[in-house]
Design a protein around this motif. Sequence first.
Motif, PDB file in Angstrom:
ATOM      1  N   PHE A 167       0.975  -1.403  -0.022  1.00 22.48           N
ATOM      2  CA  PHE A 167      -0.071  -0.201  -0.080  1.00 22.48           C
ATOM      3  C   PHE A 167       0.928   1.220   0.122  1.00 22.48           C
ATOM      4  O   PHE A 167       1.708   1.329   0.436  1.00 22.48           O
ATOM      5  CB  PHE A 167      -0.966   0.110   1.279  1.00 22.48           C
ATOM      6  CG  PHE A 167      -1.844  -1.082   0.965  1.00 22.48           C
ATOM      7  CD1 PHE A 167      -3.141  -0.808   0.386  1.00 22.48           C
ATOM      8  CD2 PHE A 167      -1.655  -2.345   1.862  1.00 22.48           C
ATOM      9  CE1 PHE A 167      -4.178  -1.935   0.253  1.00 22.48           C
ATOM     10  CE2 PHE A 167      -2.950  -3.128   1.881  1.00 22.48           C
ATOM     11  CZ  PHE A 167      -3.976  -2.871   1.120  1.00 22.48           C
ATOM     12  N   ASP A 170      -0.859   7.150  -1.213  1.00 19.63           N
ATOM     13  CA  ASP A 170      -2.132   8.050  -1.767  1.00 19.63           C
ATOM     14  C   ASP A 170      -3.522   7.006  -2.186  1.00 19.63           C
ATOM     15  O   ASP A 170      -4.318   7.485  -2.951  1.00 19.63           O
ATOM     16  CB  ASP A 170      -1.558   8.287  -3.347  1.00 19.63           C
ATOM     17  CG  ASP A 170      -0.958   7.216  -3.980  1.00 19.63           C
ATOM     18  OD1 ASP A 170      -0.894   5.860  -3.493  1.00 19.63           O
ATOM     19  OD2 ASP A 170      -0.774   7.261  -5.375  1.00 19.63           O
ATOM     20  N   GLN A 171      -3.242   5.915  -1.650  1.00 22.66           N
ATOM     21  CA  GLN A 171      -4.446   5.144  -1.283  1.00 22.66           C
ATOM     22  C   GLN A 171      -5.202   5.146  -0.175  1.00 22.66           C
ATOM     23  O   GLN A 171      -4.564   5.177   1.014  1.00 22.66           O
ATOM     24  CB  GLN A 171      -3.790   3.570  -1.368  1.00 22.66           C
ATOM     25  CG  GLN A 171      -3.203   3.471  -2.945  1.00 22.66           C
ATOM     26  CD  GLN A 171      -2.495   1.980  -2.941  1.00 22.66           C
ATOM     27  OE1 GLN A 171      -1.771   1.682  -2.315  1.00 22.66           O
ATOM     28  NE2 GLN A 171      -2.917   1.284  -3.633  1.00 22.66           N
ATOM     29  N   ASP A 172      -6.748   5.232  -0.201  1.00 25.04           N
ATOM     30  CA  ASP A 172      -7.283   5.163   1.048  1.00 25.04           C
ATOM     31  C   ASP A 172      -7.030   4.200   1.925  1.00 25.04           C
ATOM     32  O   ASP A 172      -7.149   4.161   3.280  1.00 25.04           O
ATOM     33  CB  ASP A 172      -8.725   5.422   0.990  1.00 25.04           C
ATOM     34  CG  ASP A 172      -9.067   6.803  -0.013  1.00 25.04           C
ATOM     35  OD1 ASP A 172      -8.394   7.632   0.243  1.00 25.04           O
ATOM     36  OD2 ASP A 172     -10.354   6.818  -0.757  1.00 25.04           O
ATOM     37  N   TYR A 174      -4.563   2.824   2.565  1.00 26.86           N
ATOM     38  CA  TYR A 174      -3.224   2.818   2.997  1.00 26.86           C
ATOM     39  C   TYR A 174      -3.461   3.090   4.746  1.00 26.86           C
ATOM     40  O   TYR A 174      -2.757   2.671   5.607  1.00 26.86           O
ATOM     41  CB  TYR A 174      -2.236   3.797   2.417  1.00 26.86           C
ATOM     42  CG  TYR A 174      -0.860   4.032   3.203  1.00 26.86           C
ATOM     43  CD1 TYR A 174       0.046   3.236   2.922  1.00 26.86           C
ATOM     44  CD2 TYR A 174      -0.910   5.153   3.859  1.00 26.86           C
ATOM     45  CE1 TYR A 174       1.365   3.669   3.751  1.00 26.86           C
ATOM     46  CE2 TYR A 174       0.131   5.583   4.715  1.00 26.86           C
ATOM     47  CZ  TYR A 174       1.336   4.714   4.402  1.00 26.86           C
ATOM     48  OH  TYR A 174       2.471   5.034   5.061  1.00 26.86           O
TER      49      TYR A 174
END
Length: 382
Positions: A167, A170-172, A174
């Motif tokens: 992850f 910039d990924q939710d 994460y």
Amino acid sequence: MSKTHIPERVKIRLWGKAAGRCQYEGCNEPLWKDSLTESEFNTAYVAHIIADSPNGPRGHKILSKKLAKDINNLMLMCDKHHRLIDKEDEDGHPVERLKEMKKNHELRIEMVTSVGVNRKSNVLLYGANIGEHSSPINFEKTTPAMLPNRYPAENPAIELSLKNSLFRDDQDMYWVVERKNLKNQFIDKVKRRIELGDIRHLSVFALAPQPLLIELGVLISDIIQADVYQLHREPADWKWQDGPESFEYIVKEPEQIHDKVALNLSLSATIDNGRIIKVMGDDTSIWTVTIPIPNNDYLKSENQLSKVRTLFRELLNRIKSIHGHDNVIHVFPSIPVAVAIELGRVWMPKADLPLSLYDEKDGFHYTFTIGDTIRSKVIVSQ
């Protein structure tokens, strides 16, 4: 090959000064066991800086005989480095270089072994992916920063990192995954041991996005004693330095009081208020903490860190008194690692307003909220 019989009492003193380890710089190999099989036996060689023969490596027509049994002319070494300095690369190992190796090794051993028994500290390591970069932190590179005030209570350190995570920040998901892992690891590896009295002091080394560092600080809190360290750029190590004699933080209060409140932490870099308004709207009171010239290597000393702890404690109280007990503080941080952790440590769950934390990635984005979000009367559309 040495022809001199070194007295046993001199060998024992040399073993003590070297702590039974190879004195070649960067080696430090234990010489009382085989590193592969762990079988315990003497693997050490006693090497001469100035050879005991004028014709030997670094030999001298007068000093060779005079210093043949002198402990100041002897080094404890492993086989490979003994061969290196005497046979493979004699020219690359002049007398002064070897003397410097011996001096530095023995000073380090003296410093480590002089630390009092009540100064042990459990080393806590935490790293999380920052952008495309992972954040490896290891025991060997961090713990020298503790000396001479503290020494590691155990090896290996307590590790909270989520290994080999795919992850990115910039990924939710994460933030969900990393936050959950951090909490679970802390409860399992730290909190239970604190409750049992097994851990009484922590030395904290971390590299991660700032919201997660603040969360780490909340978990540690100020209930247990802890030293928090900062990775410096110049020189590139974790050891606290002597800070500037006169140093003060700057607090800028908002000109107008609105329901929504944001905290602009411009220490590592300057955050323009317009970037915060873009997220929060014009009807936002922005409090700013900064320094005359924000930069990513300003934090050098423990005194600077202590001052920001005091400032945060007073500032959180003041914001609550002005903006009400049922509000939430939206935090936009550009701060050093240690400052982020200390913000979390001074925050008190029953006394302070919740902290909604933002992270910068092509603009600021909401990550998660610390505290009782039910109390919040401010909802910002993301």
